[in-house]
Design a protein around this motif. Structure first.
Motif, PDB file in Angstrom:
ATOM      1  N   PHE A   1       0.841  -1.197   0.000  1.00  0.00           N
ATOM      2  CA  PHE A   1       0.000   0.000   0.000  1.00  0.00           C
ATOM      3  C   PHE A   1       0.876   1.248   0.000  1.00  0.00           C
ATOM      4  CE2 PHE A   1      -3.980  -2.069   1.448  1.00  0.00           C
ATOM      5  CZ  PHE A   1      -3.479  -3.252   1.937  1.00  0.00           C
TER       6      PHE A   1
ATOM      7  N   PHE B   1      -5.259   6.820   2.013  1.00  0.00           N
ATOM      8  CA  PHE B   1      -4.942   5.772   1.038  1.00  0.00           C
ATOM      9  C   PHE B   1      -4.695   6.357  -0.346  1.00  0.00           C
ATOM     10  CE2 PHE B   1      -5.226   1.692  -0.971  1.00  0.00           C
ATOM     11  CZ  PHE B   1      -5.928   1.885  -2.147  1.00  0.00           C
TER      12      PHE B   1
ATOM     13  N   TYR C   1      -3.109   0.403  -3.976  1.00  0.00           N
ATOM     14  CA  TYR C   1      -2.857  -0.930  -3.436  1.00  0.00           C
ATOM     15  C   TYR C   1      -2.394  -1.880  -4.537  1.00  0.00           C
ATOM     16  CZ  TYR C   1      -3.957  -5.718  -2.113  1.00  0.00           C
ATOM     17  OH  TYR C   1      -3.880  -7.070  -1.899  1.00  0.00           O
TER      18      TYR C   1
ATOM     19  N   GLY D   1      -5.444  -9.949  -0.937  1.00  0.00           N
ATOM     20  CA  GLY D   1      -6.813  -9.501  -0.728  1.00  0.00           C
ATOM     21  C   GLY D   1      -6.901  -8.134  -0.101  1.00  0.00           C
ATOM     22  N   GLY D   2      -5.758  -7.603   0.315  1.00  0.00           N
ATOM     23  CA  GLY D   2      -5.717  -6.221   0.768  1.00  0.00           C
ATOM     24  C   GLY D   2      -6.094  -6.011   2.207  1.00  0.00           C
ATOM     25  N   SER D   3      -7.265  -6.398   2.581  1.00  0.00           N
ATOM     26  CA  SER D   3      -7.736  -6.023   3.914  1.00  0.00           C
ATOM     27  C   SER D   3      -7.681  -7.210   4.858  1.00  0.00           C
ATOM     28  CB  SER D   3      -9.155  -5.500   3.822  1.00  0.00           C
ATOM     29  OG  SER D   3     -10.017  -6.521   3.369  1.00  0.00           O
ATOM     30  N   GLY D   4      -7.865  -6.928   6.101  1.00  0.00           N
ATOM     31  CA  GLY D   4      -8.028  -7.985   7.076  1.00  0.00           C
ATOM     32  C   GLY D   4      -6.862  -8.235   7.981  1.00  0.00           C
ATOM     33  N   GLY D   5      -5.718  -7.654   7.709  1.00  0.00           N
ATOM     34  CA  GLY D   5      -4.588  -7.976   8.560  1.00  0.00           C
ATOM     35  C   GLY D   5      -3.757  -6.763   8.895  1.00  0.00           C
ATOM     36  N   GLU D   6      -2.771  -7.042   9.706  1.00  0.00           N
ATOM     37  CA  GLU D   6      -1.862  -6.008  10.172  1.00  0.00           C
ATOM     38  C   GLU D   6      -1.005  -5.490   9.025  1.00  0.00           C
ATOM     39  OE1 GLU D   6       0.726  -7.710  13.033  1.00  0.00           O
ATOM     40  OE2 GLU D   6       2.136  -6.039  13.030  1.00  0.00           O
ATOM     41  N   LEU D   7      -0.836  -4.170   8.993  1.00  0.00           N
ATOM     42  CA  LEU D   7       0.064  -3.547   8.023  1.00  0.00           C
ATOM     43  C   LEU D   7       1.390  -3.229   8.703  1.00  0.00           C
ATOM     44  CD1 LEU D   7      -2.140  -1.005   6.027  1.00  0.00           C
ATOM     45  CD2 LEU D   7      -1.774  -3.435   5.638  1.00  0.00           C
TER      46      LEU D   7
ATOM     47  N   PHE E   1       4.498  -0.778   8.346  1.00  0.00           N
ATOM     48  CA  PHE E   1       4.807   0.490   7.684  1.00  0.00           C
ATOM     49  C   PHE E   1       6.303   0.752   7.638  1.00  0.00           C
ATOM     50  CE2 PHE E   1       0.949   2.909   6.830  1.00  0.00           C
ATOM     51  CZ  PHE E   1      -0.001   2.174   7.492  1.00  0.00           C
TER      52      PHE E   1
END
Lengths: 112, 116
Positions: free
Chosen positions: B33, B45, B48, B99-105, B107
């Protein structure tokens, strides 16, 4: 646009006190995450709570989630000077959305 | 490397100049991202990638912004003909899952761009 709103925008407390930050959001979520950012640094993940959970703990952190009110709170117990940072909530709205949507953050100052 | 690496950390550009910001994600992370963070605000944002595919670029503010991840690892964010309003910190984040979403990013430290 930023979905979440943290409250308060800034918080100043004495070391040893508890700090509570709140986050509200507008549309339904899959999960909600809290991140911390020290000045001039990147964000660090703290905790993730799923939409079917109401409370989660991690060390001195306690997160609650109320999906009926579309709000979450982050409690830091027994704060330390090293907790001084900005704290952001981030919402994952699923439904094919790839992005985490961040709020504007709460700036926490812990005074030694 | 151990974490997400971004370069340069600081960039000063004259208005109208082109800039390129690099992100080296954690090895093996599928999702990447780009976010833009203005002073005193939360990250916004931009785009992605899932591996080399750019699946969402809805946050790019104008056609002057372009991002690529040609081999599914390192990514570059390019800004053409920079304007003063482009001044911000550009954050890159990666995550293991697709899938992009759902978890820890995870940075990086960000690239601070100042356009004069």
């Amino acid at each position: 646009s930023q979905q979440g709103e943290e409250d308060p925008q800034a918080l100043s407390i004495q070391e040893g006190e508890n700090a509570t930050m709140n986050c509200s959001y507008k549309t339904s979520i899959n999960n909600l995450q809290w991140y911390r950012q020290n000045s001039g640094r990147g964000l660090v993940h703290l905790i993730l709570i799923r939409s079917n959970e109401r409370e989660k703990h991690s060390g001195r952190l306690r997160v609650t989630l109320d999906t009926s009110k579309k709000s979450s709170s982050l409690l830091i117990t027994a704060s330390r000077a090293a907790d001084t940072a900005s704290y952001f909530c981030a919402t994952d709205h699923g439904a094919g959305s790839y992005q985490l949507t961040f709020g504007k953050g709460t700036k926490l100052s812990v005074i030694p | 490397g151990a974490g997400v690496s971004q370069s340069p950390r600081y960039k000063v550009a004259k208005r109208g100049q082109d800039v390129a910001l690099r992100c080296d994600p954690i090895s093996g992370h599928v999702s990447l991202f780009w976010y833009q963070q203005a002073l005193g605000q939360g990250p916004e944002f931009l785009t992605y990638f899932q591996n080399e595919a750019q699946l969402d670029k809805s946050g790019l503010p104008s056609d002057r912004f372009f991002a690529e991840r040609p081999e599914g690892s390192v990514s570059t964010l390019k800004i053409q003909r920079t304007q003063q309003e482009d001044s911000a910190v550009y954050l890159c984040a990666s995550s293991l899952a697709g899938g992009g979403s759902g978890g820890e990013l995870f940075f990086g430290e960000g690239s601070r761009l100042t356009v004069l």
